[in-house]
Design a protein around this motif. Structure first.
Motif, PDB file in Angstrom:
ATOM      1  N   ASP A  75      36.623  51.187  31.969  1.00 39.92           N
ATOM      2  CA  ASP A  75      37.396  51.477  33.177  1.00 39.92           C
ATOM      3  C   ASP A  75      37.827  50.185  33.855  1.00 39.92           C
ATOM      4  OD1 ASP A  75      38.500  53.194  35.214  1.00 39.92           O
ATOM      5  OD2 ASP A  75      36.770  52.700  36.471  1.00 39.92           O
TER       6      ASP A  75
ATOM      7  N   ARG B  32      44.588  40.846  39.960  1.00 41.38           N
ATOM      8  CA  ARG B  32      43.857  40.206  38.856  1.00 41.38           C
ATOM      9  C   ARG B  32      43.223  38.900  39.321  1.00 41.38           C
ATOM     10  NH1 ARG B  32      47.107  40.585  33.162  1.00 41.38           N
ATOM     11  NH2 ARG B  32      47.341  42.841  33.101  1.00 41.38           N
TER      12      ARG B  32
ATOM     13  N   GLY C 270      40.620  48.545  31.811  1.00 38.95           N
ATOM     14  CA  GLY C 270      41.860  49.293  31.986  1.00 38.95           C
ATOM     15  C   GLY C 270      42.507  49.034  33.334  1.00 38.95           C
ATOM     16  N   ARG C 271      41.714  49.051  34.385  1.00 38.99           N
ATOM     17  CA  ARG C 271      42.244  48.792  35.721  1.00 38.99           C
ATOM     18  C   ARG C 271      42.752  47.355  35.848  1.00 38.99           C
ATOM     19  NH1 ARG C 271      40.893  52.839  39.502  1.00 38.99           N
ATOM     20  NH2 ARG C 271      39.509  54.394  38.603  1.00 38.99           N
ATOM     21  N   TYR C 272      42.048  46.414  35.231  1.00 40.04           N
ATOM     22  CA  TYR C 272      42.480  45.019  35.258  1.00 40.04           C
ATOM     23  C   TYR C 272      43.847  44.881  34.591  1.00 40.04           C
ATOM     24  CZ  TYR C 272      42.677  40.020  34.392  1.00 40.04           C
ATOM     25  OH  TYR C 272      43.095  38.709  34.340  1.00 40.04           O
ATOM     26  N   ARG C 273      44.009  45.495  33.446  1.00 37.65           N
ATOM     27  CA  ARG C 273      45.275  45.384  32.711  1.00 37.65           C
ATOM     28  C   ARG C 273      46.446  46.000  33.480  1.00 37.65           C
ATOM     29  NH1 ARG C 273      43.000  46.815  26.671  1.00 37.65           N
ATOM     30  NH2 ARG C 273      42.124  44.757  26.270  1.00 37.65           N
ATOM     31  N   GLU C 274      46.181  47.032  34.258  1.00 37.61           N
ATOM     32  CA  GLU C 274      47.238  47.696  35.020  1.00 37.61           C
ATOM     33  C   GLU C 274      47.513  47.035  36.365  1.00 37.61           C
ATOM     34  OE1 GLU C 274      45.773  51.670  35.331  1.00 37.61           O
ATOM     35  OE2 GLU C 274      46.074  52.109  33.214  1.00 37.61           O
ATOM     36  N   ALA C 275      46.631  46.156  36.811  1.00 37.30           N
ATOM     37  CA  ALA C 275      46.728  45.577  38.155  1.00 37.30           C
ATOM     38  C   ALA C 275      47.825  44.525  38.258  1.00 37.30           C
ATOM     39  CB  ALA C 275      45.392  44.942  38.532  1.00 37.30           C
TER      40      ALA C 275
ATOM     41  N   ASP D  60      49.385  40.886  39.393  1.00 40.13           N
ATOM     42  CA  ASP D  60      48.787  39.556  39.231  1.00 40.13           C
ATOM     43  C   ASP D  60      47.891  39.160  40.397  1.00 40.13           C
ATOM     44  OD1 ASP D  60      51.683  38.126  37.570  1.00 40.13           O
ATOM     45  OD2 ASP D  60      49.934  39.150  36.750  1.00 40.13           O
TER      46      ASP D  60
END
Length: 147
Positions: free
Chosen positions: A80, A93, A83-88, A90
């Motif tokens: 989770d 992040r 996944g959240r990091y990749r969608e966040a 910049d």
């Protein structure tokens, strides 16, 4: 995980992560406990048949061989988070990395986001107390005195 140096170290780490004894882990891989000990000591290298068998019980074989974690073996919380990091965006992040590395990162840690507008950025040795002067950008409301 601490990304141990050798295949044997990482194999031991994965066995401990799965909470299996050397005997049970060895049986899962189709080898004897003595062979398991030799693998973990780095005196022997496991073969593909062994690695395939332990992969079937949830062992991260990619990590054992390369030292890189296989995202498919992450826990639900870890997956989770990734996944959240990749969608966040910049900026989020950058904030997440700063929060996760606080106190654990080398003094000269710096994260760069090329072409990103993330506002204020601090780099260099920021372990000591410091102040950031954000300027006086607040608009005065009617009736307030100027500074």
């Amino acid at each position: 995980m601490n990304h141990a140096n050798s295949i044997g170290d990482r194999l031991r780490e994965e066995r401990k992560r799965t909470a299996l004894s050397q005997r049970v882990f060895a049986e899962s891989g189709g080898v004897t406990e003595k062979t398991q000990v030799l693998y973990e000591k780095g005196e022997r290298v496991p073969d593909a048949h062994y690695l395939a068998r332990i992969a079937a019980i949830g062992v991260d074989v990619l990590y054992i061989l390369t030292g890189r974690l296989n995202a498919s073996t992450l826990s639900r919380d870890e997956g989770d988070l990734v996944g959240r990091y990749r969608e966040a965006p910049d900026a989020v992040r950058a904030a997440a990395l700063a929060g996760l590395t606080a106190g654990a990162a080398p003094a000269k840690y710096q994260q760069n986001f090329e072409g990103a507008n993330i506002g204020q950025q601090v780099s260099g040795n920021v372990t000591a107390p410091f102040t950031i002067d954000m300027g006086n950008t607040r608009k005065k409301r009617r009736g307030e005195q100027k500074d």
